[in-house]
Design a protein around this motif. Structure first.
Motif, PDB file in Angstrom:
ATOM      1  N   CYS A  15     -24.885 -31.700 -34.589  1.00  7.37           N
ATOM      2  CA  CYS A  15     -23.218 -31.616 -34.056  1.00  7.37           C
ATOM      3  C   CYS A  15     -22.896 -30.813 -34.578  1.00  7.37           C
ATOM      4  CB  CYS A  15     -22.849 -32.998 -34.771  1.00  7.37           C
ATOM      5  SG  CYS A  15     -22.842 -33.174 -36.501  1.00  7.37           S
ATOM      6  N   ALA A  16     -21.512 -30.376 -33.931  1.00  7.96           N
ATOM      7  CA  ALA A  16     -20.763 -29.058 -34.123  1.00  7.96           C
ATOM      8  C   ALA A  16     -19.375 -29.126 -33.963  1.00  7.96           C
ATOM      9  CB  ALA A  16     -21.515 -27.867 -33.474  1.00  7.96           C
ATOM     10  N   ALA A  17     -18.569 -28.174 -34.194  1.00  6.08           N
ATOM     11  CA  ALA A  17     -17.367 -28.069 -33.876  1.00  6.08           C
ATOM     12  C   ALA A  17     -17.004 -27.050 -33.273  1.00  6.08           C
ATOM     13  CB  ALA A  17     -16.408 -28.462 -35.177  1.00  6.08           C
ATOM     14  N   ALA A  18     -15.639 -27.306 -32.407  1.00  2.00           N
ATOM     15  CA  ALA A  18     -15.185 -26.118 -31.695  1.00  2.00           C
ATOM     16  C   ALA A  18     -13.748 -26.371 -31.322  1.00  2.00           C
ATOM     17  CB  ALA A  18     -15.910 -25.768 -30.339  1.00  2.00           C
ATOM     18  N   THR A  19     -12.752 -25.171 -31.271  1.00  5.37           N
ATOM     19  CA  THR A  19     -11.699 -25.463 -30.753  1.00  5.37           C
ATOM     20  C   THR A  19     -11.488 -25.388 -29.072  1.00  5.37           C
ATOM     21  OG1 THR A  19     -11.405 -23.139 -30.853  1.00  5.37           O
ATOM     22  CG2 THR A  19     -10.403 -24.317 -32.695  1.00  5.37           C
ATOM     23  N   PRO A  20     -10.536 -26.424 -28.684  1.00  2.98           N
ATOM     24  CA  PRO A  20     -10.614 -26.192 -27.091  1.00  2.98           C
ATOM     25  C   PRO A  20     -10.629 -25.054 -26.523  1.00  2.98           C
ATOM     26  CG  PRO A  20      -9.593 -28.071 -28.118  1.00  2.98           C
ATOM     27  CD  PRO A  20      -9.783 -27.109 -29.253  1.00  2.98           C
ATOM     28  N   ILE A  21     -10.863 -24.777 -25.350  1.00  2.00           N
ATOM     29  CA  ILE A  21     -10.605 -23.547 -24.611  1.00  2.00           C
ATOM     30  C   ILE A  21      -9.731 -23.949 -23.304  1.00  2.00           C
ATOM     31  CG2 ILE A  21     -11.490 -21.810 -23.263  1.00  2.00           C
ATOM     32  CD1 ILE A  21     -14.065 -21.872 -25.022  1.00  2.00           C
ATOM     33  N   LYS A  22      -8.383 -23.824 -23.411  1.00  2.45           N
ATOM     34  CA  LYS A  22      -7.507 -23.872 -22.028  1.00  2.45           C
ATOM     35  C   LYS A  22      -7.444 -25.804 -22.108  1.00  2.45           C
ATOM     36  CE  LYS A  22      -8.126 -19.835 -19.429  1.00  2.45           C
ATOM     37  NZ  LYS A  22      -8.433 -19.315 -18.329  1.00  2.45           N
ATOM     38  N   GLY A  23      -7.551 -26.378 -23.291  1.00  2.00           N
ATOM     39  CA  GLY A  23      -7.562 -27.872 -23.266  1.00  2.00           C
ATOM     40  C   GLY A  23      -8.669 -28.770 -23.142  1.00  2.00           C
ATOM     41  N   ASP A  24      -9.774 -27.841 -22.675  1.00  2.00           N
ATOM     42  CA  ASP A  24     -10.923 -28.569 -22.727  1.00  2.00           C
ATOM     43  C   ASP A  24     -12.027 -28.210 -23.764  1.00  2.00           C
ATOM     44  OD1 ASP A  24     -10.715 -28.027 -19.092  1.00  2.00           O
ATOM     45  OD2 ASP A  24     -10.183 -29.938 -20.307  1.00  2.00           O
ATOM     46  N   CYS A  25     -12.955 -29.108 -24.010  1.00  2.00           N
ATOM     47  CA  CYS A  25     -13.956 -28.716 -24.985  1.00  2.00           C
ATOM     48  C   CYS A  25     -15.056 -28.012 -24.183  1.00  2.00           C
ATOM     49  CB  CYS A  25     -14.832 -30.125 -25.342  1.00  2.00           C
ATOM     50  SG  CYS A  25     -13.729 -31.175 -26.221  1.00  2.00           S
ATOM     51  N   PRO A  26     -15.340 -26.906 -25.109  1.00  2.00           N
ATOM     52  CA  PRO A  26     -16.425 -25.966 -24.377  1.00  2.00           C
ATOM     53  C   PRO A  26     -17.839 -26.577 -24.205  1.00  2.00           C
ATOM     54  CG  PRO A  26     -15.847 -25.361 -26.740  1.00  2.00           C
ATOM     55  CD  PRO A  26     -14.862 -26.498 -26.241  1.00  2.00           C
ATOM     56  N   THR A  27     -18.566 -26.112 -23.566  1.00  2.00           N
ATOM     57  CA  THR A  27     -19.890 -26.758 -23.364  1.00  2.00           C
ATOM     58  C   THR A  27     -21.165 -25.523 -23.788  1.00  2.00           C
ATOM     59  OG1 THR A  27     -19.978 -25.733 -21.090  1.00  2.00           O
ATOM     60  CG2 THR A  27     -19.319 -27.897 -21.238  1.00  2.00           C
ATOM     61  N   SER A  28     -20.477 -24.288 -24.189  1.00  2.00           N
ATOM     62  CA  SER A  28     -21.483 -23.504 -24.772  1.00  2.00           C
ATOM     63  C   SER A  28     -21.634 -23.608 -26.076  1.00  2.00           C
ATOM     64  CB  SER A  28     -21.045 -21.908 -24.178  1.00  2.00           C
ATOM     65  OG  SER A  28     -21.850 -21.069 -24.848  1.00  2.00           O
ATOM     66  N   LYS A  29     -22.959 -23.531 -26.716  1.00  2.00           N
ATOM     67  CA  LYS A  29     -23.380 -23.604 -28.191  1.00  2.00           C
ATOM     68  C   LYS A  29     -22.748 -22.185 -28.926  1.00  2.00           C
ATOM     69  CE  LYS A  29     -27.656 -21.062 -27.518  1.00  2.00           C
ATOM     70  NZ  LYS A  29     -29.053 -21.197 -27.761  1.00  2.00           N
ATOM     71  N   TYR A  30     -22.373 -21.281 -28.086  1.00  2.00           N
ATOM     72  CA  TYR A  30     -21.864 -20.090 -28.850  1.00  2.00           C
ATOM     73  C   TYR A  30     -20.581 -20.326 -29.295  1.00  2.00           C
ATOM     74  CZ  TYR A  30     -25.978 -18.191 -27.036  1.00  2.00           C
ATOM     75  OH  TYR A  30     -27.506 -17.875 -26.654  1.00  2.00           O
ATOM     76  N   GLN A  31     -19.711 -21.278 -28.685  1.00  2.00           N
ATOM     77  CA  GLN A  31     -18.213 -21.717 -28.861  1.00  2.00           C
ATOM     78  C   GLN A  31     -18.086 -22.608 -30.189  1.00  2.00           C
ATOM     79  OE1 GLN A  31     -16.002 -20.038 -27.406  1.00  2.00           O
ATOM     80  NE2 GLN A  31     -17.246 -19.067 -26.021  1.00  2.00           N
ATOM     81  N   TYR A  32     -19.418 -22.974 -30.718  1.00  2.00           N
ATOM     82  CA  TYR A  32     -19.238 -24.038 -31.759  1.00  2.00           C
ATOM     83  C   TYR A  32     -19.651 -23.428 -33.190  1.00  2.00           C
ATOM     84  CZ  TYR A  32     -18.466 -27.856 -28.558  1.00  2.00           C
ATOM     85  OH  TYR A  32     -17.903 -28.720 -27.375  1.00  2.00           O
ATOM     86  N   LYS A  33     -19.333 -24.290 -34.127  1.00  2.00           N
ATOM     87  CA  LYS A  33     -19.655 -23.970 -35.437  1.00  2.00           C
ATOM     88  C   LYS A  33     -20.059 -24.975 -36.166  1.00  2.00           C
ATOM     89  CE  LYS A  33     -14.762 -23.699 -36.482  1.00  2.00           C
ATOM     90  NZ  LYS A  33     -13.616 -22.809 -36.846  1.00  2.00           N
ATOM     91  N   GLY A  34     -20.279 -24.703 -37.565  1.00  2.00           N
ATOM     92  CA  GLY A  34     -20.585 -25.847 -38.529  1.00  2.00           C
ATOM     93  C   GLY A  34     -21.928 -26.536 -38.391  1.00  2.00           C
ATOM     94  N   TRP A  35     -22.838 -25.776 -37.729  1.00  2.00           N
ATOM     95  CA  TRP A  35     -24.329 -26.541 -37.497  1.00  2.00           C
ATOM     96  C   TRP A  35     -25.038 -26.859 -38.917  1.00  2.00           C
ATOM     97  CZ3 TRP A  35     -25.114 -27.320 -32.495  1.00  2.00           C
ATOM     98  CH2 TRP A  35     -24.369 -26.009 -31.478  1.00  2.00           C
TER      99      TRP A  35
END
Length: 126
Positions: A96-116
């Motif tokens: 699981c990981a966390a990300a801030t939305p991009i233009k209101g949508d959850c990103p799908t790329s692993k590179y946008q996520y953190k906290g692995w």
């Protein structure tokens, strides 16, 4: 950086169920997307489900639609992935990981996520 902690993996026969848990302390505030990814040997880490904590919207990769459900227990700072009707091709390490939305949508790329975290192994045998 806060790291998430996954649990709940195991070995199950095809058609069975598992529920994965992710403690998300540090990303509980509205403004984040929480997602589950999986990585099988020799494959890229790919998103399977995401939950927008702002509005509760969810998204799923086609291969798990109707079988997996992502949800949150905000009181326990935990995000779940309920996996039903498991298939051998679901075998992977799940993260699981966390990300801030991009233009209101959850990103799908692993590179946008953190906290692995370390991930949890799911094995489905036929």
């Amino acid at each position: 950086q806060v790291h998430l902690a996954e649990s709940g993996g195991g070995s199950v026969q095809a058609g069975g169920s598992l529920r994965l848990s992710c403690t998300n302390a540090g990303y509980t505030n509205r403004g984040y997307c929480m997602a589950w990814f999986r990585q099988a040997p020799g494959e890229e880490r790919a998103e399977v489900a995401a939950l927008d904590l702002n509005d509760g919207r969810t998204l799923y990769v086609d291969s798990v639609k109707g079988r997996f459900t992502i949800s949150q227990d905000s009181a326990k700072n935990t995000v779940f992935l309920q996996m039903n009707n498991l298939r051998p091709e679901d075998t992977a390490v799940y993260y699981c990981a966390a990300a801030t939305p991009i233009k209101g949508d959850c990103p799908t790329s692993k590179y946008q996520y953190k906290g692995w975290g370390q991930g949890t192994q799911v094995t489905v045998y036929s």
